[in-house]
Design a protein around this motif. Structure first.
Motif, PDB file in Angstrom:
ATOM      1  N   SER A 152     -18.666  42.401 -25.466  1.00 32.03           N
ATOM      2  CA  SER A 152     -19.728  42.036 -24.362  1.00 32.03           C
ATOM      3  C   SER A 152     -19.475  40.509 -24.288  1.00 32.03           C
ATOM      4  O   SER A 152     -19.452  39.605 -23.258  1.00 32.03           O
ATOM      5  CB  SER A 152     -20.402  42.677 -23.301  1.00 32.03           C
ATOM      6  N   ARG A 187     -16.461  38.901 -23.998  1.00 32.99           N
ATOM      7  CA  ARG A 187     -15.709  39.064 -22.592  1.00 32.99           C
ATOM      8  C   ARG A 187     -15.569  37.485 -22.154  1.00 32.99           C
ATOM      9  O   ARG A 187     -15.737  37.344 -21.160  1.00 32.99           O
ATOM     10  CB  ARG A 187     -15.811  40.026 -22.306  1.00 32.99           C
ATOM     11  N   ASP A 188     -17.400  37.737 -21.991  1.00 33.32           N
ATOM     12  CA  ASP A 188     -18.177  36.806 -21.082  1.00 33.32           C
ATOM     13  C   ASP A 188     -18.127  35.565 -22.220  1.00 33.32           C
ATOM     14  O   ASP A 188     -17.687  34.245 -20.911  1.00 33.32           O
ATOM     15  CB  ASP A 188     -20.135  37.412 -21.502  1.00 33.32           C
ATOM     16  N   LYS A 236     -14.460  34.462 -20.390  1.00 29.62           N
ATOM     17  CA  LYS A 236     -14.244  34.928 -19.243  1.00 29.62           C
ATOM     18  C   LYS A 236     -14.510  33.320 -18.302  1.00 29.62           C
ATOM     19  O   LYS A 236     -14.293  32.568 -18.144  1.00 29.62           O
ATOM     20  CB  LYS A 236     -15.336  35.705 -18.079  1.00 29.62           C
ATOM     21  N   SER A 237     -15.624  32.889 -19.200  1.00 26.96           N
ATOM     22  CA  SER A 237     -16.391  31.570 -18.800  1.00 26.96           C
ATOM     23  C   SER A 237     -15.274  30.247 -19.175  1.00 26.96           C
ATOM     24  O   SER A 237     -15.348  29.454 -18.920  1.00 26.96           O
ATOM     25  CB  SER A 237     -17.424  31.073 -19.909  1.00 26.96           C
ATOM     26  N   ILE A 251     -11.515  30.687 -20.114  1.00 24.52           N
ATOM     27  CA  ILE A 251     -11.173  30.950 -18.779  1.00 24.52           C
ATOM     28  C   ILE A 251     -11.276  30.314 -17.609  1.00 24.52           C
ATOM     29  O   ILE A 251     -10.431  29.016 -16.651  1.00 24.52           O
ATOM     30  CB  ILE A 251     -10.341  32.455 -18.472  1.00 24.52           C
ATOM     31  N   GLN A 252     -13.145  30.186 -16.877  1.00 25.04           N
ATOM     32  CA  GLN A 252     -13.100  29.567 -15.816  1.00 25.04           C
ATOM     33  C   GLN A 252     -13.279  28.341 -15.875  1.00 25.04           C
ATOM     34  O   GLN A 252     -12.485  27.439 -14.908  1.00 25.04           O
ATOM     35  CB  GLN A 252     -14.165  30.301 -14.773  1.00 25.04           C
TER      36      GLN A 252
END
Length: 169
Positions: free
Chosen positions: A123, A126-127, A130-131, A133-134
């Motif tokens: 996790s 993954r977080d 995501k951060s 990519i954003q």
């Protein structure tokens, strides 16, 4: 005369240049750097004594208050608000403690503990992804907007130049 010059140049090369090539000198310290004073023999002995005591204590699993009294004194002061004794609160066991307890219970107890560790790590990855990519997408949007603005500005400038040229012609 030429022999003297050659010998002097060879000796200078060996004395200065070859020494610098074989054993280069380090860069000088920056101007803001303050040199520390050298320790006295007594201070060196005290540092060595303390370091060896801590090293020997590190082989013990739990370094207690008798080995590091200053650290435990700070924790004790933090636990007591306004000098009142507070019962030690039960802390959640760390991941390492959790795994150690599970390992004692055998493979059946170890499997869920390892799954929790791996799920936590997954996790976190993954977080983080995501951060990233954003942030990357936001950066691309900003660049594209700037590019569109500069393109539209260039088109407007070209049209203005054409209009002024038509008027003057």
């Amino acid at each position: 005369m030429k022999l003297k010059v050659v010998l002097r140049k060879v000796s200078d090369y060996v004395r200065y240049d070859l020494k610098e090539i074989a054993f280069p000198s380090s860069l000088p310290d920056p101007p803001h750097f303050k040199k520390r004073r050298k320790l006295t023999w007594k201070e060196r002995y005290l540092v060595l004594k303390e370091a060896s005591r801590l090293y020997c204590a590190s082989w013990v699993r739990d370094i207690g208050p008798d080995l590091r009294p200053n650290d435990y004194k700070k924790e004790w002061d933090e636990d007591k608000p306004d000098g009142v004794d507070v019962i030690n609160k039960q802390k959640e066991p760390s991941t390492l403690e959790d795994l150690a307890i599970a390992a004692r219970g055998g493979m059946e107890a170890l499997r869920p503990a390892l799954q929790r560790v791996y799920m936590t790590r997954a996790s976190a990855y993954r977080d983080g992804l995501k951060s990233f990519i954003q942030g990357y997408q936001e950066g691309i949007k900003e660049v594209m907007e700037k590019k569109e603005q500069s393109d539209s500005q260039q088109k407007e400038d070209i049209e203005k130049k054409e209009d002024t040229q038509k008027k003057t012609s």
